[in-house]
Design an enzyme around this catalytic site. Sequence first.
Site, PDB file in Angstrom:
ATOM      1  N   GLY A  67       0.833  -1.198   0.000  1.00  0.00           N
ATOM      2  CA  GLY A  67       0.000   0.000   0.000  1.00  0.00           C
ATOM      3  C   GLY A  67       0.862   1.240   0.000  1.00  0.00           C
ATOM      4  N   GLU A  76       5.770   4.167   0.345  1.00  0.00           N
ATOM      5  CA  GLU A  76       5.201   2.833   0.151  1.00  0.00           C
ATOM      6  C   GLU A  76       5.406   1.899   1.337  1.00  0.00           C
ATOM      7  OE1 GLU A  76       6.898   1.327  -3.507  1.00  0.00           O
ATOM      8  OE2 GLU A  76       5.117   2.002  -4.568  1.00  0.00           O
ATOM      9  N   ASP A  89      -7.143   9.140  14.648  1.00  0.00           N
ATOM     10  CA  ASP A  89      -7.539   9.004  13.240  1.00  0.00           C
ATOM     11  C   ASP A  89      -8.123   7.597  12.987  1.00  0.00           C
ATOM     12  OD1 ASP A  89      -7.975   9.923  10.678  1.00  0.00           O
ATOM     13  OD2 ASP A  89      -5.942   9.482   9.975  1.00  0.00           O
ATOM     14  N   GLY A 120       1.273   5.058   1.941  1.00  0.00           N
ATOM     15  CA  GLY A 120       0.867   5.932   3.028  1.00  0.00           C
ATOM     16  C   GLY A 120       1.255   7.360   2.731  1.00  0.00           C
ATOM     17  N   ALA A 121       1.102   8.225   3.739  1.00  0.00           N
ATOM     18  CA  ALA A 121       1.392   9.642   3.544  1.00  0.00           C
ATOM     19  C   ALA A 121       2.855   9.857   3.185  1.00  0.00           C
ATOM     20  CB  ALA A 121       1.049  10.402   4.823  1.00  0.00           C
ATOM     21  N   LYS A 170       7.530  -0.224   6.055  1.00  0.00           N
ATOM     22  CA  LYS A 170       7.230   1.126   5.548  1.00  0.00           C
ATOM     23  C   LYS A 170       8.535   1.751   5.114  1.00  0.00           C
ATOM     24  CE  LYS A 170       3.218   2.810   8.075  1.00  0.00           C
ATOM     25  NZ  LYS A 170       2.648   3.921   8.814  1.00  0.00           N
TER      26      LYS A 170
HETATM   27  P1  AMP Z   1       0.051   3.628   6.082  1.00  0.00           P
HETATM   28  O1  AMP Z   1       1.335   4.236   5.675  1.00  0.00           O
HETATM   29  O2  AMP Z   1       0.100   3.047   7.470  1.00  0.00           O
HETATM   30  O3  AMP Z   1      -1.122   4.532   5.853  1.00  0.00           O
HETATM   31  O4  AMP Z   1      -0.173   2.369   5.114  1.00  0.00           O
HETATM   32  C1  AMP Z   1      -0.538   2.514   3.779  1.00  0.00           C
HETATM   33  C2  AMP Z   1      -1.186   1.247   3.279  1.00  0.00           C
HETATM   34  O5  AMP Z   1      -0.237   0.187   3.267  1.00  0.00           O
HETATM   35  C3  AMP Z   1      -2.322   0.738   4.138  1.00  0.00           C
HETATM   36  O6  AMP Z   1      -3.528   1.359   3.809  1.00  0.00           O
HETATM   37  C4  AMP Z   1      -2.305  -0.742   3.809  1.00  0.00           C
HETATM   38  O7  AMP Z   1      -2.974  -0.996   2.584  1.00  0.00           O
HETATM   39  C5  AMP Z   1      -0.851  -1.044   3.629  1.00  0.00           C
HETATM   40  N1  AMP Z   1      -0.243  -1.500   4.892  1.00  0.00           N
HETATM   41  C6  AMP Z   1       0.274  -0.719   5.855  1.00  0.00           C
HETATM   42  N2  AMP Z   1       0.735  -1.455   6.866  1.00  0.00           N
HETATM   43  C7  AMP Z   1       0.503  -2.747   6.537  1.00  0.00           C
HETATM   44  C8  AMP Z   1       0.738  -3.992   7.205  1.00  0.00           C
HETATM   45  N3  AMP Z   1       1.293  -4.020   8.389  1.00  0.00           N
HETATM   46  N4  AMP Z   1       0.350  -5.129   6.590  1.00  0.00           N
HETATM   47  C9  AMP Z   1      -0.242  -5.065   5.367  1.00  0.00           C
HETATM   48  N5  AMP Z   1      -0.493  -3.934   4.694  1.00  0.00           N
HETATM   49  C10 AMP Z   1      -0.126  -2.775   5.270  1.00  0.00           C
END
Ligand code: AMP
Length: 442
Positions: A16, A22, A130, A18-19, A38
């Site tokens: 995914g 990836e 949030d 995030g802000a 992350k």
């Molecule tokens: P975030 O940066 O936490 O907003 O993560 C962005 C996206 O990455 C999320 O909406 C999920 O789709 C994916 N993601 C984040 N953390 C995880 C995780 N621990 N396991 C699986 N997918 C994740």
Amino acid sequence: MAADFVEGWLLGQTLGEGAFGEVKLVINNATGEAVAMKMIDLRKYTDAALSVKKETAIQRSLRHPNVLQYYGKRSHANFEYIFLEYCSGGELFDRIEPDLGMAVKDARRYFRQLLSGVEYLHSRGVAHRDIKPENLLLDQYDNIKISDFGMATMFRFKGVERLLDRRCGTLPYVAPEVLKEPYRASPADLWSCGIVLVTMLSGVLPWDQPSSKCKNYEDWCIGGVLGSNGPWKTMTAGVLGLLTGILADDPQNRSALERVQSHPWMSTQSSDDIDYGSNLEEFSISLSQPLPSGDHTASLIAHETDDREMTCFSQPIACDDLLLASQMNLTQSASQGVFQKLVKRMTRFFVGCEYAQATERLTAVLRSMIQCQWKISQTRGITVTTTDNRKMQLIYKVNFIDMDGKLLVDFRLSKGCGLEFKRRFVQIKKSLADVIIQGSCN
Ligand code: AMP
């Protein structure tokens, strides 16, 4: 084969965005252990360093079956890498059908788990700030994991509670007092949980924001919900009673979390209303995926030089010899597809046509949608940028992946409201019905 990220660990697919960049899957090639990573490019996101530091400082002290487990972080060449428990079940919003919601028993089970996680956070003096379906991940057993502590803060320290004044969160999910004045953390988080419950039961958000600017919210405040057409129309008196207590405009009149947990609706049980892990006493055995064994995961995690004195209790001290910068190899491209099957997602389907025809058909549908722009990449992906009904930006990615001789069309939200994203997905899926291989989704 996927690239060897750190010796013994393979860099898998993108999970995914995030802000600050990836999130990737990393897999131990000997044991198959999976970890989410992350990746934050500090050159690109210059304000990220402080946020990451704050976020990880909070998250590292947390350990609960319904809170995403933090393993550690490392820094390398302008990048920060945060290692987290991997959730193969995707995000909660993916289970919510636009305008319908989900089965009541599922909503109740998720809600119980959400409250359990939030209760734990508050007991540790942490406010999430949030809470929304996009930040609630699901593990392989379909258990809720509260994630994304980017807006979290400590509201109680050594028994002394402080009021919060930062206006943050996501408008349809924030409590009314967050928009007005210094506010108490716990009732505000609980409010957001209530909105999550509404979306799970109805598939719609009850209002754009909880203020006098919004008629739907005004209607709710004067009690004009019964018999109306809003999300409440299919709800039972039991759950409406529960929601009335949670979504009380004045936080002083709002039900406390313990009260919500003991509400009769919460304990209604049907034969298949099984709460996985609810009777497990030890966190270690209730984890849906085992904590990766120390020896293996330690190799991924760097010295946390800036805050080394804090113990990351889920992990042993990282192994020096595997933490050298030269051992990180991010330049090789990881293969798409190798681990593709590991992530559960509803927003995908197989098509019975070639890539060229599939993109042609998809772009024709996108052309018919208002305010929709897209960019086709060379790696068989389309990034779609649009605005939703609330005039908020919505960005999603469509990837075309060859799998077992068929073409998988996989949609993933990058930015914006999960429910609105699903609405677009449903619309596109309907328009492509003639090329979709029926019963092939997920
Ligand atoms: P975030 O940066 O936490 O907003 O993560 C962005 C996206 O990455 C999320 O909406 C999920 O789709 C994916 N993601 C984040 N953390 C995880 C995780 N621990 N396991 C699986 N997918 C994740």
